[in-house]
Each structure stands twice: as C-alpha cells, then as structure tokens.
Design a protein around this motif. Structure first.
Motif, PDB file in Angstrom:
ATOM      1  N   GLU A   1       0.845  -1.200   0.000  1.00 28.21           N
ATOM      2  CA  GLU A   1       0.000   0.000   0.000  1.00 28.21           C
ATOM      3  C   GLU A   1       0.875   1.243   0.000  1.00 28.21           C
ATOM      4  O   GLU A   1       1.920   1.280   0.648  1.00 28.21           O
ATOM      5  CB  GLU A   1      -0.914   0.005   1.239  1.00 28.21           C
ATOM      6  CG  GLU A   1      -1.839   1.196   1.325  1.00 28.21           C
ATOM      7  CD  GLU A   1      -2.790   1.120   2.513  1.00 28.21           C
ATOM      8  OE1 GLU A   1      -3.566   2.064   2.718  1.00 28.21           O
ATOM      9  OE2 GLU A   1      -2.748   0.092   3.243  1.00 28.21           O
ATOM     10  N   ILE A   2       0.438   2.259  -0.753  1.00 29.20           N
ATOM     11  CA  ILE A   2       1.072   3.567  -0.699  1.00 29.20           C
ATOM     12  C   ILE A   2      -0.028   4.622  -0.742  1.00 29.20           C
ATOM     13  O   ILE A   2      -0.948   4.546  -1.568  1.00 29.20           O
ATOM     14  CB  ILE A   2       2.092   3.775  -1.842  1.00 29.20           C
ATOM     15  CG1 ILE A   2       2.724   5.169  -1.725  1.00 29.20           C
ATOM     16  CG2 ILE A   2       1.460   3.551  -3.205  1.00 29.20           C
ATOM     17  CD1 ILE A   2       3.884   5.396  -2.657  1.00 29.20           C
ATOM     18  N   ASN A   3       0.049   5.574   0.171  1.00 27.77           N
ATOM     19  CA  ASN A   3      -0.944   6.633   0.286  1.00 27.77           C
ATOM     20  C   ASN A   3      -0.265   7.998   0.220  1.00 27.77           C
ATOM     21  O   ASN A   3       0.886   8.144   0.626  1.00 27.77           O
ATOM     22  CB  ASN A   3      -1.718   6.525   1.606  1.00 27.77           C
ATOM     23  CG  ASN A   3      -2.338   5.152   1.799  1.00 27.77           C
ATOM     24  OD1 ASN A   3      -2.711   4.502   0.829  1.00 27.77           O
ATOM     25  ND2 ASN A   3      -2.440   4.711   3.033  1.00 27.77           N
ATOM     26  N   TYR A   4      -1.022   8.996  -0.261  1.00 28.16           N
ATOM     27  CA  TYR A   4      -0.531  10.363  -0.322  1.00 28.16           C
ATOM     28  C   TYR A   4      -1.490  11.239   0.479  1.00 28.16           C
ATOM     29  O   TYR A   4      -2.706  10.998   0.478  1.00 28.16           O
ATOM     30  CB  TYR A   4      -0.476  10.862  -1.769  1.00 28.16           C
ATOM     31  CG  TYR A   4      -0.102   9.809  -2.775  1.00 28.16           C
ATOM     32  CD1 TYR A   4       1.225   9.431  -2.944  1.00 28.16           C
ATOM     33  CD2 TYR A   4      -1.079   9.171  -3.545  1.00 28.16           C
ATOM     34  CE1 TYR A   4       1.570   8.460  -3.867  1.00 28.16           C
ATOM     35  CE2 TYR A   4      -0.748   8.197  -4.457  1.00 28.16           C
ATOM     36  CZ  TYR A   4       0.580   7.840  -4.624  1.00 28.16           C
ATOM     37  OH  TYR A   4       0.917   6.874  -5.523  1.00 28.16           O
ATOM     38  N   PHE A   5      -0.952  12.262   1.146  1.00 29.59           N
ATOM     39  CA  PHE A   5      -1.843  13.086   1.958  1.00 29.59           C
ATOM     40  C   PHE A   5      -1.359  14.528   2.040  1.00 29.59           C
ATOM     41  O   PHE A   5      -0.183  14.834   1.847  1.00 29.59           O
ATOM     42  CB  PHE A   5      -1.958  12.511   3.377  1.00 29.59           C
ATOM     43  CG  PHE A   5      -0.715  12.674   4.208  1.00 29.59           C
ATOM     44  CD1 PHE A   5      -0.527  13.799   4.994  1.00 29.59           C
ATOM     45  CD2 PHE A   5       0.277  11.705   4.201  1.00 29.59           C
ATOM     46  CE1 PHE A   5       0.619  13.963   5.751  1.00 29.59           C
ATOM     47  CE2 PHE A   5       1.434  11.854   4.952  1.00 29.59           C
ATOM     48  CZ  PHE A   5       1.604  12.987   5.729  1.00 29.59           C
ATOM     49  N   VAL A   6      -2.314  15.405   2.345  1.00 31.06           N
ATOM     50  CA  VAL A   6      -2.037  16.788   2.711  1.00 31.06           C
ATOM     51  C   VAL A   6      -2.862  17.065   3.959  1.00 31.06           C
ATOM     52  O   VAL A   6      -4.027  16.668   4.044  1.00 31.06           O
ATOM     53  CB  VAL A   6      -2.382  17.768   1.565  1.00 31.06           C
ATOM     54  CG1 VAL A   6      -3.827  17.616   1.119  1.00 31.06           C
ATOM     55  CG2 VAL A   6      -2.095  19.204   1.982  1.00 31.06           C
ATOM     56  N   GLN A   7      -2.259  17.741   4.952  1.00 29.80           N
ATOM     57  CA  GLN A   7      -2.920  17.891   6.247  1.00 29.80           C
ATOM     58  C   GLN A   7      -2.687  19.264   6.844  1.00 29.80           C
ATOM     59  O   GLN A   7      -1.615  19.847   6.707  1.00 29.80           O
ATOM     60  CB  GLN A   7      -2.390  16.830   7.217  1.00 29.80           C
ATOM     61  CG  GLN A   7      -2.951  16.929   8.634  1.00 29.80           C
ATOM     62  CD  GLN A   7      -2.455  15.824   9.530  1.00 29.80           C
ATOM     63  OE1 GLN A   7      -2.938  14.690   9.470  1.00 29.80           O
ATOM     64  NE2 GLN A   7      -1.470  16.114  10.367  1.00 29.80           N
ATOM     65  N   TYR A   8      -3.739  19.752   7.508  1.00 27.71           N
ATOM     66  CA  TYR A   8      -3.638  20.974   8.308  1.00 27.71           C
ATOM     67  C   TYR A   8      -3.957  20.621   9.753  1.00 27.71           C
ATOM     68  O   TYR A   8      -4.960  19.957  10.035  1.00 27.71           O
ATOM     69  CB  TYR A   8      -4.618  22.044   7.823  1.00 27.71           C
ATOM     70  CG  TYR A   8      -4.706  23.240   8.746  1.00 27.71           C
ATOM     71  CD1 TYR A   8      -3.727  24.231   8.734  1.00 27.71           C
ATOM     72  CD2 TYR A   8      -5.758  23.374   9.659  1.00 27.71           C
ATOM     73  CE1 TYR A   8      -3.795  25.324   9.591  1.00 27.71           C
ATOM     74  CE2 TYR A   8      -5.831  24.462  10.517  1.00 27.71           C
ATOM     75  CZ  TYR A   8      -4.841  25.433  10.472  1.00 27.71           C
ATOM     76  OH  TYR A   8      -4.907  26.507  11.326  1.00 27.71           O
ATOM     77  N   GLN A   9      -3.097  21.057  10.682  1.00 24.03           N
ATOM     78  CA  GLN A   9      -3.303  20.727  12.090  1.00 24.03           C
ATOM     79  C   GLN A   9      -2.915  21.911  12.965  1.00 24.03           C
ATOM     80  O   GLN A   9      -1.819  22.458  12.839  1.00 24.03           O
ATOM     81  CB  GLN A   9      -2.480  19.497  12.484  1.00 24.03           C
ATOM     82  CG  GLN A   9      -2.758  19.010  13.898  1.00 24.03           C
ATOM     83  CD  GLN A   9      -2.096  17.669  14.164  1.00 24.03           C
ATOM     84  OE1 GLN A   9      -1.424  17.112  13.303  1.00 24.03           O
ATOM     85  NE2 GLN A   9      -2.288  17.141  15.358  1.00 24.03           N
ATOM     86  N   LYS A  10      -3.830  22.312  13.853  1.00 24.21           N
ATOM     87  CA  LYS A  10      -3.561  23.416  14.765  1.00 24.21           C
ATOM     88  C   LYS A  10      -4.574  23.386  15.902  1.00 24.21           C
ATOM     89  O   LYS A  10      -5.771  23.163  15.676  1.00 24.21           O
ATOM     90  CB  LYS A  10      -3.639  24.770  14.039  1.00 24.21           C
ATOM     91  CG  LYS A  10      -3.228  25.954  14.898  1.00 24.21           C
ATOM     92  CD  LYS A  10      -3.246  27.251  14.101  1.00 24.21           C
ATOM     93  CE  LYS A  10      -2.788  28.433  14.960  1.00 24.21           C
ATOM     94  NZ  LYS A  10      -2.798  29.708  14.197  1.00 24.21           N
ATOM     95  N   ASN A  11      -4.063  23.603  17.119  1.00 25.98           N
ATOM     96  CA  ASN A  11      -4.935  23.702  18.300  1.00 25.98           C
ATOM     97  C   ASN A  11      -5.891  22.517  18.425  1.00 25.98           C
ATOM     98  O   ASN A  11      -7.110  22.684  18.565  1.00 25.98           O
ATOM     99  CB  ASN A  11      -5.729  25.012  18.274  1.00 25.98           C
ATOM    100  CG  ASN A  11      -4.832  26.227  18.356  1.00 25.98           C
ATOM    101  OD1 ASN A  11      -3.724  26.175  18.889  1.00 25.98           O
ATOM    102  ND2 ASN A  11      -5.291  27.335  17.792  1.00 25.98           N
ATOM    103  N   ASN A  12      -5.343  21.301  18.327  1.00 18.34           N
ATOM    104  CA  ASN A  12      -6.097  20.058  18.501  1.00 18.34           C
ATOM    105  C   ASN A  12      -7.052  19.747  17.353  1.00 18.34           C
ATOM    106  O   ASN A  12      -7.790  18.764  17.407  1.00 18.34           O
ATOM    107  CB  ASN A  12      -6.883  20.060  19.816  1.00 18.34           C
ATOM    108  CG  ASN A  12      -5.976  20.146  21.020  1.00 18.34           C
ATOM    109  OD1 ASN A  12      -4.838  19.688  20.989  1.00 18.34           O
ATOM    110  ND2 ASN A  12      -6.474  20.737  22.091  1.00 18.34           N
ATOM    111  N   LEU A  13      -7.088  20.596  16.332  1.00 18.89           N
ATOM    112  CA  LEU A  13      -7.930  20.358  15.157  1.00 18.89           C
ATOM    113  C   LEU A  13      -7.071  19.853  14.005  1.00 18.89           C
ATOM    114  O   LEU A  13      -5.995  20.394  13.732  1.00 18.89           O
ATOM    115  CB  LEU A  13      -8.642  21.638  14.738  1.00 18.89           C
ATOM    116  CG  LEU A  13      -9.428  21.575  13.421  1.00 18.89           C
ATOM    117  CD1 LEU A  13     -10.623  20.644  13.562  1.00 18.89           C
ATOM    118  CD2 LEU A  13      -9.876  22.975  12.989  1.00 18.89           C
TER     119      LEU A  13
END
Length: 263
Positions: free
Chosen positions: A93-105
């Motif tokens: 398996e190979i996955n690609y991602f983009v993520q935003y994380q701030k203040n527990n969100l």
C-alpha cells in the motif's frame, strides 16, 4: 662530528615539538553546531498486523513507513506519504496526503492506494469504473482541559471498486462510507498509558458501507477496543511500544496488535 650530532638533536627536538603542538591542537574541544529543526521527517514501525477502522488490512507482520514535510515554519501544513508492506509479500500500500493541524484540530485529505490482490495495479488510474483508489477526507478534534475526548469523522469522497454502487441510470455512484470514532485517554502522562475507543460506520448514499461484510447495513459499531502504550528504554534510546485489543462487533472479529515505533 659534534656539529653533526648537535644538528641531529636539534632536528629531533624540533620534530617532537611540532608533533606535540599538533596533538594539542587536535584535542581542543570545538563547539558543536546546533541541529536545526527539520521540516522533513520520517518514521518506521513494525506491527504484528495492520488494522484500520475495525478492518484487518493485513493479518501478518507488517512494516510501515511515514514520510512527511512541513510546508510552513509553524508546521501546520504537511504533505507526505504513508505506506505499508507485509512480510509475506502479499500486502502492499502507498498513500498520499495533505494535512492541516492546529490547536487540537486536524483536517486532512488522503489518497489511499492498496494494491493487495490487484493483478495489474495502475497507480495513476482514477477512472471510476476501474480505479482502486480511495479519496478519504479525515477530520478530528481533541477537547482541551480535563476532559480530552477526541472526535474523529472520516468520509470517503471518491471511490471506484471498493465503495460504489450502480444507480438506476446504469452509472456508478460513490456510496461515501463514513466512519466516526470517539476515543478517550483513561490513563495519561504515566509510565504506561491507556486509551479506549469506539467507532461506527454508515453509508451516506446507499444501503451498505465499506466497513462491513454484510449484504446491507445502514449503521454498525465496527471498531471498539483499547490501546496500551509505554516507552521501553534501551541504553539511551527510548522505544515506543503499544498493544491494541480490537473488536469489530459487526464483522464478528477480534485482534491483538503489537506495534513498535523504531524511530
């Protein structure tokens, strides 16, 4: 003769003095350059199995890798890859991602590409009639303070073979299987910590979701259990180890998973 002996002693003393100076200069402590925090990082884990939202993706020893890069200085925005491979060679398996994380969100968009059992996998094939990709929207929030419950809600936005149905117009439509999970750290900030969780699944558009093997199901509890974690110290190195006990009441399965974070 005396002149030659004197010259030889003078040369030897000079060489000895030079050697001493060289040794002294080599042993002077120099200040170490501080290692800057890198935006690029990676992690490697070994697991006795690969579990995902109550499903057993690989029922054997699995190695996983996680490469991520922060797009900004605060490291709120990250992009990267996550992949896994079974020791027996069957699971890949190979996955690609983009993520935003701030203040527990946390909000992330993942492209999941599991090629297990696919004879001729095509990594860039997104045709809804033949693709095996899953586009997964992941959101989570952990409440701060004395009641740090975590809520996770994930929706499959697009899918080919694994999460679709044929409508009345003889056209495929995504079912949009949705997974919602609540988790809570019963024991935290201790030598051994305990986290409990419960996850449910349902389809937005259809009569069956991805996380069940039933013919039809509008709602199921698919993932319940607990995870126990601790750090094992080996000399100056801390090895992160966790054990998860998982039950899927809908599919009537249960597993124990051992997970070792190598780095």
């Amino acid at each position: 003769m005396k002149t030659k002996i004197f010259c030889a002693l003078f040369i030897c003393l000079g060489l000895t003095g030079y050697a001493q100076k060289t040794v002294v200069s080599d042993t002077i402590n120099t200040s170490k350059t501080e290692i800057k925090t890198s935006r690029l990082d990676f992690n490697v884990n070994l697991r006795t199995s690969h579990l995902w939202r109550g499903l057993v993706i690989n029922d054997g020893m699995t190695a996983t890798g996680y490469i991520h890069y922060a797009l900004n200085k605060e490291q709120n925005f990250t992009v990267g890859f996550w992949g896994g491979a079974g020791f027996d060679g069957r699971y890949t398996e190979i996955n690609y991602f983009v993520q935003y994380q701030k203040n527990n969100l946390s909000i992330a968009l993942w492209d999941l590409f599991n090629t297990t059992g696919v004879e001729t996998p095509r990594v860039f094939n997104y045709d809804k009639r033949t693709t095996t990709h899953l586009i997964d929207l992941r959101t989570s929030y952990r409440f701060p303070g004395n009641f740090p419950v975590r809520i996770e809600a994930d929706v499959l936005l697009y899918s080919g073979l694994n999460d679709r149905k044929l409508n009345d117009g003889n056209d495929y439509r995504s079912i949009h299987s949705t997974y919602v999970e609540l988790s809570y750290p019963l024991i935290r900030d201790q030598k051994v910590n305990l986290n409990v969780f419960m996850g449910a699944a349902f389809p937005i558009n259809g009569s069956k979701h991805l996380y069940t093997n039933k013919t039809e199901s509008n709602f199921d509890i698919v993932n319940t259990g607990m995870t126990v974690t601790k750090n094992i110290e080996i000399f100056d190195y801390k090895l992160a180890v966790s054990t998860t006990a998982m039950w899927n009441p809908a599919n009537k399965i249960a597993r124990i998973q051992l997970d070792v974070g190598l780095f």
